[in-house]
Design a protein around this motif. Structure first.
Motif, PDB file in Angstrom:
ATOM      1  N   UNK A 180      21.401  38.158  61.933  1.00  0.00           N
ATOM      2  CA  UNK A 180      20.995  36.838  61.445  1.00  0.00           C
ATOM      3  C   UNK A 180      21.626  35.750  62.309  1.00  0.00           C
ATOM      4  N   UNK A 181      20.821  34.752  62.652  1.00  0.00           N
ATOM      5  CA  UNK A 181      21.234  33.683  63.568  1.00  0.00           C
ATOM      6  C   UNK A 181      21.264  32.343  62.851  1.00  0.00           C
ATOM      7  N   UNK A 182      22.047  31.410  63.384  1.00  0.00           N
ATOM      8  CA  UNK A 182      22.135  30.084  62.778  1.00  0.00           C
ATOM      9  C   UNK A 182      20.969  29.185  63.178  1.00  0.00           C
ATOM     10  N   UNK A 183      20.413  29.393  64.381  1.00  0.00           N
ATOM     11  CA  UNK A 183      19.275  28.571  64.824  1.00  0.00           C
ATOM     12  C   UNK A 183      18.249  29.440  65.553  1.00  0.00           C
TER      13      UNK A 183
ATOM     14  N   UNK B 119      16.386  33.121  70.030  1.00  0.00           N
ATOM     15  CA  UNK B 119      15.564  33.256  71.235  1.00  0.00           C
ATOM     16  C   UNK B 119      16.410  33.657  72.444  1.00  0.00           C
ATOM     17  N   UNK B 120      17.576  33.055  72.579  1.00  0.00           N
ATOM     18  CA  UNK B 120      18.479  33.392  73.686  1.00  0.00           C
ATOM     19  C   UNK B 120      18.895  34.858  73.613  1.00  0.00           C
ATOM     20  N   UNK B 121      19.264  35.318  72.423  1.00  0.00           N
ATOM     21  CA  UNK B 121      19.666  36.706  72.230  1.00  0.00           C
ATOM     22  C   UNK B 121      18.501  37.647  72.532  1.00  0.00           C
ATOM     23  N   UNK B 122      17.328  37.323  71.993  1.00  0.00           N
ATOM     24  CA  UNK B 122      16.156  38.173  72.163  1.00  0.00           C
ATOM     25  C   UNK B 122      15.777  38.319  73.634  1.00  0.00           C
ATOM     26  N   UNK B 123      15.779  37.225  74.381  1.00  0.00           N
ATOM     27  CA  UNK B 123      15.433  37.281  75.803  1.00  0.00           C
ATOM     28  C   UNK B 123      16.442  38.115  76.587  1.00  0.00           C
TER      29      UNK B 123
ATOM     30  N   UNK C 138      16.069  35.892  62.156  1.00  0.00           N
ATOM     31  CA  UNK C 138      16.659  37.230  62.160  1.00  0.00           C
ATOM     32  C   UNK C 138      15.869  38.188  63.042  1.00  0.00           C
ATOM     33  N   UNK C 139      16.601  39.158  63.571  1.00  0.00           N
ATOM     34  CA  UNK C 139      16.021  40.266  64.325  1.00  0.00           C
ATOM     35  C   UNK C 139      16.459  41.561  63.656  1.00  0.00           C
ATOM     36  N   UNK C 140      15.564  42.524  63.660  1.00  0.00           N
ATOM     37  CA  UNK C 140      15.886  43.852  63.151  1.00  0.00           C
ATOM     38  C   UNK C 140      15.687  44.835  64.290  1.00  0.00           C
TER      39      UNK C 140
ATOM     40  N   UNK D 235      27.569  35.512  73.107  1.00  0.00           N
ATOM     41  CA  UNK D 235      26.553  34.923  72.244  1.00  0.00           C
ATOM     42  C   UNK D 235      27.172  34.003  71.208  1.00  0.00           C
ATOM     43  N   UNK D 236      26.495  32.895  70.946  1.00  0.00           N
ATOM     44  CA  UNK D 236      26.878  31.998  69.865  1.00  0.00           C
ATOM     45  C   UNK D 236      25.745  32.005  68.837  1.00  0.00           C
ATOM     46  N   UNK D 237      26.069  31.617  67.626  1.00  0.00           N
ATOM     47  CA  UNK D 237      25.046  31.475  66.609  1.00  0.00           C
ATOM     48  C   UNK D 237      24.692  32.737  65.855  1.00  0.00           C
ATOM     49  N   UNK D 238      25.400  33.848  66.086  1.00  0.00           N
ATOM     50  CA  UNK D 238      25.167  35.047  65.293  1.00  0.00           C
ATOM     51  C   UNK D 238      25.978  34.890  64.002  1.00  0.00           C
ATOM     52  N   UNK D 239      25.266  34.782  62.880  1.00  0.00           N
ATOM     53  CA  UNK D 239      25.954  34.601  61.605  1.00  0.00           C
ATOM     54  C   UNK D 239      26.539  35.897  61.073  1.00  0.00           C
TER      55      UNK D 239
END
Length: 100
Positions: free
Chosen positions: A12-15, A20-24, A49-51, A78-82
């Protein structure tokens, strides 16, 4: 060959930008980092979120993958991973349309 293993992670991400940054980066790097997987599926169940679902041939392959992924996360900063929720277990059976 031993029991095949399943691992699932919900991230789960904050934004949306963080997601998108993580996914790419994941799409680009993971095929090179994870030669130990039999199958990998990535799903985006919500806007933030990504699964990730993966099947491995052994627990040893999972352990090698965990080491690689931990290093990858540290290097990627990485930043923004909740939070990340992980589930894993033995694959009891698997059905596919082609019979494999």
């Amino acid at each position: 060959m031993g029991q095949r293993e399943f691992r699932q992670a919900m991230i789960n991400f904050s934004t949306g930008i963080d997601l998108q940054r993580y996914k790419e980066k994941y799409e680009h790097d993971i095929p090179k980092l994870l030669p130990f997987m039999t199958e990998l599926i990535v799903v985006q169940p919500s806007d933030l979120s990504l699964q990730v679902l993966a099947i491995f041939e052994s627990k040893e392959d999972i352990n090698k993958t965990i080491e690689l992924m931990n290093r990858w996360r540290e290097e990627s900063n990485f930043v923004g991973v909740l939070d990340t929720i992980t589930l894993e277990g033995d694959v009891l059976f698997q059905l596919t349309q082609d019979g494999n």
